[in-house]
Enzyme design. Structure first.
Site, mmCIF file in Angstrom:
data_model
loop_
_atom_site.group_PDB
_atom_site.id
_atom_site.type_symbol
_atom_site.label_atom_id
_atom_site.label_comp_id
_atom_site.label_asym_id
_atom_site.label_seq_id
_atom_site.Cartn_x
_atom_site.Cartn_y
_atom_site.Cartn_z
ATOM 1 N N GLU A 110 0.843 -1.211 0.000
ATOM 2 C CA GLU A 110 0.000 0.000 0.000
ATOM 3 C C GLU A 110 0.875 1.257 0.000
ATOM 4 O O GLU A 110 0.598 2.223 -0.719
ATOM 5 C CB GLU A 110 -0.930 -0.017 1.219
ATOM 6 N N GLU B 32 -3.107 -10.271 3.809
ATOM 7 C CA GLU B 32 -4.120 -9.946 4.817
ATOM 8 C C GLU B 32 -5.124 -11.076 5.009
ATOM 9 O O GLU B 32 -5.511 -11.404 6.130
ATOM 10 C CB GLU B 32 -4.874 -8.658 4.421
HETATM 11 C C1 1HE Z 1 7.102 -7.980 12.083
HETATM 12 C C2 1HE Z 1 6.367 -7.942 10.884
HETATM 13 C C3 1HE Z 1 5.125 -7.288 10.892
HETATM 14 C C4 1HE Z 1 8.197 -9.040 10.537
HETATM 15 N N1 1HE Z 1 4.725 -6.737 12.043
HETATM 16 N N2 1HE Z 1 6.658 -7.413 13.199
HETATM 17 N N3 1HE Z 1 2.169 -8.444 6.435
HETATM 18 C C5 1HE Z 1 2.570 -9.675 6.673
HETATM 19 O O1 1HE Z 1 1.778 -10.562 6.901
HETATM 20 C C6 1HE Z 1 4.055 -9.905 6.596
HETATM 21 C C7 1HE Z 1 4.568 -10.472 7.881
HETATM 22 N N4 1HE Z 1 6.017 -10.682 7.820
HETATM 23 C C8 1HE Z 1 6.579 -11.719 7.113
HETATM 24 O O2 1HE Z 1 5.933 -12.441 6.393
HETATM 25 C C9 1HE Z 1 8.070 -11.880 7.263
HETATM 26 O O3 1HE Z 1 8.451 -11.314 8.515
HETATM 27 C C10 1HE Z 1 8.898 -11.247 6.132
HETATM 28 C C11 1HE Z 1 8.694 -12.022 4.851
HETATM 29 C C12 1HE Z 1 8.550 -9.777 5.920
HETATM 30 C C13 1HE Z 1 10.399 -11.295 6.545
HETATM 31 O O4 1HE Z 1 10.740 -12.627 6.871
HETATM 32 P P1 1HE Z 1 12.062 -12.891 7.720
HETATM 33 O O5 1HE Z 1 12.223 -14.386 7.827
HETATM 34 O O6 1HE Z 1 13.196 -12.121 7.129
HETATM 35 O O7 1HE Z 1 11.832 -12.238 9.167
HETATM 36 P P2 1HE Z 1 10.977 -12.794 10.418
HETATM 37 O O8 1HE Z 1 11.827 -13.748 11.215
HETATM 38 O O9 1HE Z 1 9.624 -13.259 10.026
HETATM 39 O O10 1HE Z 1 10.779 -11.455 11.257
HETATM 40 C C14 1HE Z 1 11.881 -10.766 11.800
HETATM 41 C C15 1HE Z 1 11.364 -9.847 12.876
HETATM 42 O O11 1HE Z 1 10.512 -8.877 12.267
HETATM 43 C C16 1HE Z 1 10.502 -10.545 13.891
HETATM 44 O O12 1HE Z 1 10.640 -9.851 15.110
HETATM 45 P P3 1HE Z 1 11.496 -10.446 16.333
HETATM 46 O O13 1HE Z 1 11.374 -9.406 17.400
HETATM 47 O O14 1HE Z 1 10.864 -11.771 16.675
HETATM 48 O O15 1HE Z 1 12.894 -10.612 15.811
HETATM 49 C C17 1HE Z 1 9.105 -10.348 13.370
HETATM 50 O O16 1HE Z 1 8.112 -10.418 14.357
HETATM 51 C C18 1HE Z 1 9.223 -8.929 12.836
HETATM 52 N N5 1HE Z 1 8.212 -8.665 11.820
HETATM 53 N N6 1HE Z 1 7.066 -8.612 9.945
HETATM 54 C C19 1HE Z 1 5.491 -6.807 13.143
HETATM 55 N N7 1HE Z 1 4.370 -7.180 9.793
HETATM 56 C C20 1HE Z 1 -3.672 -0.820 7.345
HETATM 57 S S1 1HE Z 1 -4.005 -2.439 7.168
HETATM 58 C C21 1HE Z 1 -2.587 -3.166 6.504
HETATM 59 C C22 1HE Z 1 -2.714 -4.665 6.587
HETATM 60 C C23 1HE Z 1 -1.384 -5.335 6.606
HETATM 61 O O17 1HE Z 1 -0.368 -4.792 6.282
HETATM 62 S S2 1HE Z 1 -1.383 -6.951 7.144
HETATM 63 C C24 1HE Z 1 0.330 -7.295 7.370
HETATM 64 C C25 1HE Z 1 0.790 -8.109 6.257
#
Ligand code: 1HE
Length: 268
Positions: free
Chosen positions: A122, A142
């Site tokens: 977005e 989402e």
């Molecule tokens: C996060 C987030 C997040 C990572 N919010 N903390 N978005 C998603 O569903 C995407 C969610 N994220 C992922 O699928 C993956 O994290 C990634 C593909 C982006 C990266 O993968 P990777 O293996 O490099 O990292 P990871 O081990 O999953 O995450 C590393 C850290 O980033 C980890 O935190 P830590 O404290 O445990 O080390 C994760 O929790 C953190 N992290 N992504 C919070 N999204 C206005 S409405 C909009 C609607 C949406 O956007 S829905 C969200 C969709």
């Protein structure tokens, strides 16, 4: 310049100004994959509200680390256990930030790598130009998370890829990457090397245009999409009346007339 931008007041955005008027705004929470928490959104609102009045000629929007942006901060959202009204207001702040980008009149060029997903897509779709590298991929996860888009994807991503593909992306979590993503319109450029370097080149080129021309390109086109064809044609004439008679354009027109101005040629 009418307002200043105090770059030291930003914590989640790293902001650098270059002499040529190109500013680099980097989402700077790589440990969280640049997930958009409310503070980051407020900083985007703040920067993009000021940029058009602060002499910013073009912006490169980047993400620190291997991923551009993982979308909504899901941990913050989970921890805050928001009410419907609370989250509606969160989304309205996202819209404020992204509308300031799209309609602000300052060219915004996004440099994409890794995940450009959910709210990250977005955000990217509110930029005027998207440059992706070979690692970049696009998705709307989402649906799988029990969520719905709230930062304008229903409008901007649908504009880029069309309704049927948008619904498929949301229903199935389909991922687009590589040349296919460019062919669909998710990015305008794909590069072998660094998307940041190409975004900077494009920003520098863009910054050589007169600011009023860029203002029209980066605000009027979007506004006109929201109008009837009759109203858009009228608005176009009014905008062209202002832009195409700007005193600063006279030297460029004179250069064309005396044959010192560059000609438009095909790529060699
Ligand atoms: C996060 C987030 C997040 C990572 N919010 N903390 N978005 C998603 O569903 C995407 C969610 N994220 C992922 O699928 C993956 O994290 C990634 C593909 C982006 C990266 O993968 P990777 O293996 O490099 O990292 P990871 O081990 O999953 O995450 C590393 C850290 O980033 C980890 O935190 P830590 O404290 O445990 O080390 C994760 O929790 C953190 N992290 N992504 C919070 N999204 C206005 S409405 C909009 C609607 C949406 O956007 S829905 C969200 C969709």
């Amino acid at each position: 310049m009418i307002v200043d931008i105090d770059i030291s007041s930003y914590r989640n955005l790293d902001i650098k100004a270059h002499d040529d008027g190109v500013w680099v705004v980097t989402l700077n929470r790589p440990a969280k994959r640049n997930a958009l928490d409310i503070e980051t959104i407020e900083e985007l609102v703040s920067f993009f509200s000021r940029a058009p009045r602060a002499g910013v000629r073009a912006v490169v929007l980047a993400g620190a680390g291997e991923h551009f942006c993982a979308g909504l901060d899901l941990i913050e959202h989970h921890d805050q256990d928001r009410s419907p009204a609370d989250f509606m207001h969160v989304c309205l702040r996202w819209h404020e930030a992204f509308n300031k980008m799209e309609y602000g009149g300052v060219p915004v060029i996004a440099a994409l790598q890794g995940a450009v997903v959910g709210g990250g897509l977005e955000l990217a779709s509110a930029a005027h130009i998207r440059v992706m590298d070979q690692t970049a991929y696009f998705a709307l996860p989402e649906g799988q998370r029990g969520l719905f888009t709230g930062g304008g994807a229903t409008i901007r991503v649908t504009d880029l890829v069309g309704k049927a593909r948008m619904i498929d992306m949301m229903l199935t979590g389909r991922v687009y990457q590589g040349k296919e993503a460019v062919d669909l319109g998710l990015a305008q450029y794909i590069v072998e090397g660094s998307s940041f370097d190409t975004a900077m080149e494009l920003a520098r080129k863009t910054a050589q245009n007169l600011p009023l021309s860029n203002f029209a390109i980066c605000s009027a086109v979007s506004h006109m999409q929201n109008m009837s064809a009759m109203d858009a044609a009228y608005a176009e004439a009014v905008v062209a009346g202002v832009v195409n008679t700007q005193p600063d354009a006279r030297a460029r027109l004179a250069a064309f007339a005396d044959k010192s101005g560059a000609r438009v040629r095909p790529n060699s």
